[in-house]
Each structure stands twice: as structure tokens, then as C-alpha cells.
Design an enzyme around this catalytic site. Structure first.
Site, PDB file in Angstrom:
ATOM      1  N   SER A   1       9.298 -62.679  31.992  1.00  0.00           N
ATOM      2  CA  SER A   1      10.342 -61.779  32.476  1.00  0.00           C
ATOM      3  C   SER A   1      11.364 -62.617  33.239  1.00  0.00           C
ATOM      4  O   SER A   1      11.874 -63.588  32.690  1.00  0.00           O
ATOM      5  CB  SER A   1       9.717 -60.679  33.326  1.00  0.00           C
ATOM      6  OG  SER A   1      10.664 -59.699  33.630  1.00  0.00           O
TER       7      SER A   1
ATOM      8  N   HIS B   1      11.160 -59.348  28.735  1.00  0.00           N
ATOM      9  CA  HIS B   1      11.700 -58.062  29.208  1.00  0.00           C
ATOM     10  C   HIS B   1      13.217 -58.085  29.071  1.00  0.00           C
ATOM     11  O   HIS B   1      13.889 -58.910  29.674  1.00  0.00           O
ATOM     12  CB  HIS B   1      11.329 -57.830  30.675  1.00  0.00           C
ATOM     13  CG  HIS B   1       9.866 -57.588  30.868  1.00  0.00           C
ATOM     14  ND1 HIS B   1       9.271 -57.597  32.101  1.00  0.00           N
ATOM     15  CD2 HIS B   1       8.870 -57.313  29.973  1.00  0.00           C
ATOM     16  CE1 HIS B   1       7.971 -57.339  31.955  1.00  0.00           C
ATOM     17  NE2 HIS B   1       7.710 -57.177  30.689  1.00  0.00           N
TER      18      HIS B   1
ATOM     19  N   ASP C   1       2.960 -57.291  34.177  1.00  0.00           N
ATOM     20  CA  ASP C   1       2.845 -57.149  32.729  1.00  0.00           C
ATOM     21  C   ASP C   1       2.314 -58.455  32.136  1.00  0.00           C
ATOM     22  O   ASP C   1       2.716 -59.539  32.553  1.00  0.00           O
ATOM     23  CB  ASP C   1       4.222 -56.804  32.148  1.00  0.00           C
ATOM     24  CG  ASP C   1       4.140 -56.407  30.680  1.00  0.00           C
ATOM     25  OD1 ASP C   1       3.031 -56.079  30.210  1.00  0.00           O
ATOM     26  OD2 ASP C   1       5.193 -56.421  30.015  1.00  0.00           O
TER      27      ASP C   1
END
Lengths: 273, 201
Positions: free
Chosen positions: B17, B44, B137
Site C-alpha cells: 500500500s 491499494h 491487509d
């Protein structure tokens, strides 16, 4: 941790039970995301394995809605992917407007945001009064929500830009009443709409449409079911009718896709040859 | 019990991310032109922002790069990037699926969704690499990779722009390797070559 091979057998058996017991056929859905949803459903039902859902499917009629609504859950927003709506307004509306009466099918209407979005644009184009919109889904909970026309106010406010990108000419706020943190779309937008349950995996042709929108549904199907659905669309359209798909969906890899020509490739607007 | 690592690596999944784009632009160009495994990447990203990264990567890497398409067959040595706004999943027949299911841990695409589906498909022929990022995540997905017999790699947290993501993984399991950015491409290259079984875990 269940072995993927064994879990695959459990999944087959569960889907078969569902199909034989109720006729709902998810056997041709794209497996990976279906598996994710079923695992989540099993977990929330306090079950360790998918096979433990089979007795519920067979013997607990009340579980059916929970299952269907759990595996066909969807999230959307008003005026999602406005470029496709814009392409419809720019490229299909002149032809659509040449008909005295219009039939439009929204296949996979989900919670209804797309119904109101399209109705607003059709009203601005002066076509809504002579249009019949058929909105279908397999998720009864989504359909119920679609009929209410009530949405989160923030989500509707956030759609103002997309409304304009879709070709909207007024203010989106002209079309809804805000109350507390909810927005309720004007009831007149829904007067020309019929909502009914339809299953693209098992149900039949849905009479002579000029336009079909089926956005972000085909990605949940495997290739064979995509083929069936697109065939169904081709058979449900009048000669030269239009089909709009989701931005990441394609007819390119489907043999039956040859029945359509691309009107606007990037916007995923197609037309029956 | 952990299934043994059989040797050939069929796919590498990479997730990240905040800060991971810069890192990917350093790591992926160092993979050799004959890199065999498919590379599936989940960063992301909001809708319609991935194409720019595809173009940047395509200029710099020897390997073909593209945004993943629904029902596309996964190609060896091809870098498939999850499109912004969609989950990317691996099907058992080694094709890709996209989904608009709700975000997972506020993310769509979700690294967990990619890693878990890839783990189910490739089992012990998978390598996962989790990079810098400001969320948890990828930790659960990495655990699934481990449980199905694949190899789990993670960025060394102090080298990460944001350490939250690698730290979440380390809190959940002991990875096969904790890597500085410079070590990533060489290890992936070794794991991806046929000599892999001589590399100790």
C-alpha cells in the site's frame, strides 16, 4: 484449515443441494469469489465447513433467503461509471427516441441506484413517460431496497459529479428529498419501473427490449454462464438493440459476442448486429 | 502440518500500500527477462489509477505488464496488476477473476483476497511478498499462503515507508524471509528459477 480439494468437493455438494432443492443454480458462478462469500456465510452461521451448510439448505427453508442474499450481495452507488451512462445518452438515445414506446431491462438491478440514475437521465431526455423499465435481480433483499428509493444521503450527494459526467443537466438534489441522513428519490421516477426476480442462470428470455443494462454481473459468472447470459440478452433485444456492460466486462472472448458490434469500446456499449 | 515445498514456483503474489509503488518500480525491473513464474500484484489504488503504474512499469521491466482482465488466463512471466477499485482473484483453472464485492479492511483491491485465492490455487508452488503499507491487509492472506504450503516473504519493517503492513504479518506468523528492498529481486529470481530446491528456506 480445510484442504482446497476437499473444500472444492464440499462446494460442489452444497451447490448441488441448493440447485436440486430450490432450483437456484450457482454452479457456473466464478468460483473464487463465490467461495469467499460462502466461507463468510458459514463463519457467520457458526459453521466450520461449507458442508455443514448442506443440512440447512435441505431442511431449513428460512435459511434460503439468507443464503441467496448472502451470496449475491452487492454494493453500488448512484451514477456509477458515468461514462457508460453518457455513452447511452449520446449514442443510443437518438435511436431510442425514434420509438413510440420503449422497453429497457436492467438485469442485476441490485439495490436500485442504477434504476433511479437511468430514470433521471431518461426524464431529462424527454423519454421516461413512454418507457417501461424492467429491473430484475435474484436478491430479494436488494429488490426490496430498490423499491423504497431511499439511500444514504452522503452517497447520493457524492454522486453529484458523476450525475453531471453522465450528462445530467440539472442538480441531482432536484430529484430527491433529504431527511435526516437519508435521501429519498422522487416517486415519479419509479412510476415506469417494474421490479421482479429473474435469474440469469436459469430463467428465460425477457421480451423485446430496446436497451439492456447488465453492469458488473458477468464478472461473477464463469465463461459458460457468461455465454448463456449474453445469448439471453441477444434474444431479448429487438433488432439493433443496445447492450451496456460493466467497465471491466468484455464480449471479446465469447463466441456469442460476435452477435454484437462495439458502439463505444471504452464505455462498454454494444449493439446487436 | 506444513506441506513440503516441492520446488517449482508457478506464481509470485505481491501486495503493498503506502510507499509500495516506488518500491515496485525498483524491484520488478530487476527480474530477468526469462523469469518463469507469473507475477500477480495488488497495490491499494482507487479506480482508474492503475493504468499509469502499468505504463511506468512497462517502460522499465523486461517482463510484459498489464492490468488484469476478467477471465484472462494467467501467463508465465507476465506481470498482472489488480485494477484499482476491483478485487483480483485467482481461479483454480489459472485464470483471473475481478469482483466488486465490498472492500476488505477498507481496501479494494484487497491483498488478502488475492493472496488467499492464489494460495488455494497454487498451494506449495506460490511465493508471496508483502511490502510497505498503512494497514493490516495481506497478513491473513500471507497466513493462508503459509497454510497451503507456499513461501511467505515480507519487507523488513524498518526499511518500509510505512511499517504497519509488514508488522501485521510478523505479528501473525514467522515468514520464510524478511527482506530489505535490495534483496527482493535476487531472492525472487532464485526462487523462480529451476534451481529452487537447492535454496534453503
Amino acid at each position: 484449515m480445510t484442504d482446497p480439494v476437499i473444500e472444492g468437493i464440499e462446494l460442489e455438494l452444497l451447490l448441488q443441494a441448493l440447485q436440486q432443492r430450490y432450483g437456484y443454480d450457482f454452479r457456473q458462478y466464478a468460483r473464487a469469489s463465490l467461495l469467499r462469500r460462502l466461507r463468510a456465510l458459514a463463519e457467520s452461521s457458526g459453521k466450520l465447513r461449507l458442508s455443514e451448510l448442506i443440512p440447512l439448505v435441505l431442511h431449513e427453508p428460512a435459511f434460503l433467503d439468507q443464503l441467496i442474499n448472502g451470496i449475491s450481495v452487492s454494493v453500488t452507488e448512484p451514477f456509477r461509471d458515468p461514462r457508460t451512462l453518457r455513452a447511452i445518452m449520446d449514442k443510443a438515445v437518438p435511436w431510442l427516441g425514434s420509438h413510440p414506446f420503449l422497453k429497457i431491462w436492467i438485469a442485476g438491478c441490485s439495490t436500485g441506484e442504477e434504476i433511479y440514475s437511468l430514470a433521471i437521465l431518461l426524464e431529462e431526455a424527454g423519454l421516461l413517460a413512454r418507457t417501461q423499465i424492467y429491473a430484475t435481480d435474484i436478491n430479494t433483499e436488494s429488490m426490496r431496497k430498490a423499491k423504497t428509493g431511499v439511500y444514504n444521503l452522503e452517497a447520493v450527494k457524492n454522486a453529484e459529479d458523476n450525475y453531471r459526467l453522465a450528462g445530467g443537466r440539472k442538480q441531482l438534489s432536484d430529484y430527491y428529498v433529504a431527511q435526516y441522513r437519508r435521501a429519498k428519490f422522487a416517486a415519479r421516477l419509479f412510476e415506469r419501473v417494474v421490479v421482479s426476480q429473474h435469474n440469469l442462470a436459469t430463467d428465460a428470455v425477457f421480451g423485446a427490449m430496446q436497451l439492456i443494462l447488465c453492469r458488473n454481473v458477468l464478472i461473477y459468472f464463469n465463461r459458460e454462464l457468461q455465454e448463456r447470459a449474453v445469448d439471453l440478452f441477444a434474444e431479448s433485444l429487438v433488432h439493433r438493440g443496445y447492450l451496456a456492460l460493466g467497465l471491466r466486462e468484455s464480449l471479446r472472448t465469447l463466441p456469442t459476442g460476435l452477435r454484437f458490434e462495439e458502439v463505444d469500446g471504452a464505455s462498454k456499449l454494444f449493439r446487436l448486429r | 502440518m506444513r506441506p513440503s515445498f516441492s520446488g517449482s514456483v508457478e506464481a509470485v503474489v505481491i501486495g503493498g500500500s503506502a510507499g509500495s509503488v516506488e518500491l515496485l518500480l525498483k524491484v520488478l525491473p530487476r527480474l530477468p527477462a526469462d523469469f518463469q513464474p507469473a507475477v500477480l500484484v495488488c497495490i491499494h489504488a482507487a479506480a482508474n489509477t492503475t493504468q499509469g503504474l502499468v505504463e511506468l512499469l512497462a517502460e522499465r521491466t523486461e517482463l510484459p505488464v498489464s492490468e488484469a482482465e476478467d477471465k484472462q488466463l494467467i501467463a508465465p512471466g507476465h506481470i498482472h496488476l489488480a485494477p484499482g477499485g476491483y478485487h483480483l482473484l485467482v481461479e483454480r483453472d489459472r485464470s483471473l477473476s475481478l469482483s466488486l464485492d465490498p472492500p476488505v479492511l477498507h481496501a479494494r483491491p484487497s491483498i488478502d483476497v488475492l493472496f488467499e485465492s492464489a494460495a488455494d490455487c497454487y498451494q506449495n508452488q506460490l511465493v508471496s511478498l508483502l511490502l510497505t503499507g498503512a494497514s493490516a491487509d495481506g497478513a491473513r492472506g500471507s497466513l493462508r499462503v503459509r497454510q497451503q504450503g507456499g513461501r511467505v516473504l515480507v519487507q523488513e519493517p524498518t526499511s518500509a515507508a510505512v511499517a504497519t503492513m509488514p508488522q501485521a504479518l510478523l505479528a501473525l506468523l514467522q515468514p520464510d524471509a524478511i527482506l530489505h528492498p535490495d534483496e527482493m529481486a535476487p531472492l525472487l529470481t532464485r526462487l523462480g528459477s529451476s534451481l529452487v530446491h537447492s535454496v534453503p528456506p
